[in-house]
Design a protein around this motif. Structure first.
Motif, mmCIF file in Angstrom:
data_model
loop_
_atom_site.group_PDB
_atom_site.id
_atom_site.type_symbol
_atom_site.label_atom_id
_atom_site.label_comp_id
_atom_site.label_asym_id
_atom_site.label_seq_id
_atom_site.Cartn_x
_atom_site.Cartn_y
_atom_site.Cartn_z
ATOM 1 N N SER A 17 12.566 -16.974 -63.862
ATOM 2 C CA SER A 17 11.409 -15.632 -64.261
ATOM 3 C C SER A 17 10.359 -15.534 -62.572
ATOM 4 N N GLY A 24 16.309 -9.431 -61.296
ATOM 5 C CA GLY A 24 17.382 -9.536 -62.566
ATOM 6 C C GLY A 24 18.573 -9.189 -62.762
ATOM 7 N N THR A 27 20.137 -5.655 -63.491
ATOM 8 C CA THR A 27 19.595 -4.654 -62.992
ATOM 9 C C THR A 27 20.020 -5.161 -61.427
ATOM 10 N N LEU A 31 12.144 -9.245 -59.487
ATOM 11 C CA LEU A 31 11.386 -9.251 -60.442
ATOM 12 C C LEU A 31 11.028 -10.262 -59.915
ATOM 13 N N ILE A 67 7.536 -6.164 -66.080
ATOM 14 C CA ILE A 67 8.855 -7.055 -66.271
ATOM 15 C C ILE A 67 9.101 -8.392 -65.378
ATOM 16 N N GLU A 70 15.103 -10.209 -67.856
ATOM 17 C CA GLU A 70 16.102 -9.510 -67.919
ATOM 18 C C GLU A 70 16.821 -10.588 -68.521
ATOM 19 N N TYR A 71 17.355 -9.803 -70.062
ATOM 20 C CA TYR A 71 18.747 -10.329 -70.687
ATOM 21 C C TYR A 71 19.592 -9.115 -71.565
ATOM 22 N N HIS A 73 20.383 -5.343 -72.772
ATOM 23 C CA HIS A 73 19.622 -4.233 -73.087
ATOM 24 C C HIS A 73 18.279 -4.961 -72.970
ATOM 25 N N TRP A 74 17.587 -6.228 -72.638
ATOM 26 C CA TRP A 74 16.391 -6.661 -73.124
ATOM 27 C C TRP A 74 15.728 -7.029 -72.454
ATOM 28 N N ARG A 75 14.090 -6.307 -72.034
ATOM 29 C CA ARG A 75 14.091 -6.968 -70.954
ATOM 30 C C ARG A 75 12.671 -7.556 -71.477
ATOM 31 N N TRP A 86 9.993 -9.236 -75.814
ATOM 32 C CA TRP A 86 11.056 -8.697 -75.520
ATOM 33 C C TRP A 86 11.146 -7.657 -75.783
ATOM 34 N N TYR A 89 15.406 -2.426 -73.532
ATOM 35 C CA TYR A 89 15.344 -1.600 -72.288
ATOM 36 C C TYR A 89 14.690 0.109 -72.178
#
Length: 163
Positions: A17, A24, A27, A31, A67, A70-71, A73-75, A86, A89
């Motif tokens: 990251s 990401g 998405t 990043l 941000i 990403e993982y 539904h989590w940012r 975390w 989203y």
């Protein structure tokens, strides 16, 4: 085994990251990137999932956040102090806001230090981000619009241009 695989996936997200030109894995958006808090309250957790402990509770709708990973539904987000965790989203919005990082920031009618003063904003004020030039960004805060030096804002990169 499944937990170990999830851990490895999270660690690969975390390890990768740092690069500014990175995308990401969920998405395909850049990043790091800036977003804002959509909800009136948002939990920043120690890891990507509801089973992880809550490290921070953000209580300011529209607060800018960055941000960094990403993982699913989590940012992973961080605030102006470098703190965060975390977040799901659904708590985040693509609407761009900035935080006044200077003690007092002058809002000018035009993007120039000699332009007429429209208003002043105190440090910590959250403003909606408009256009940005190399050194200036147009913001809206408290019903006032004006140009502010980019160096007095948190939530925009130094090289960011917006039209």
């Amino acid at each position: 085994m499944r937990a170990a695989l999830a851990f490895c996936l999270v660690m690969s997200v975390l390890a990768g990251s740092a690069g500014a030109s990175e995308r990401g894995p969920v998405t395909n958006l850049p990043l790091p990137r800036f977003v804002s808090l959509k909800a009136n309250e948002g939990f920043a957790r120690h890891g990507p999932g509801k089973t992880h402990r809550i490290d921070w509770v953000y209580k300011h709708r529209n607060q800018p956040l960055e941000i960094t990973a990403e993982y699913g539904h989590w940012r992973r987000v961080r605030d102006q102090d470098g703190l965060g965790g975390w977040m799901h989203y659904s708590l985040l919005s693509g609407v761009r806001t900035v935080l006044i990082s200077a003690e007092i920031a002058d809002l000018r009618r035009q993007p120039a230090t000699e332009a007429d003063l429209v208003a002043q904003a105190e440090g910590g004020v959250v403003a909606k981000l408009g256009d940005c030039q190399p050194d200036w960004c147009r913001i809206t805060a408290g019903g006032r619009k004006g140009w502010v030096l980019k160096t007095q804002l948190w939530g925009v990169t130094p090289d960011e241009i917006r039209n």
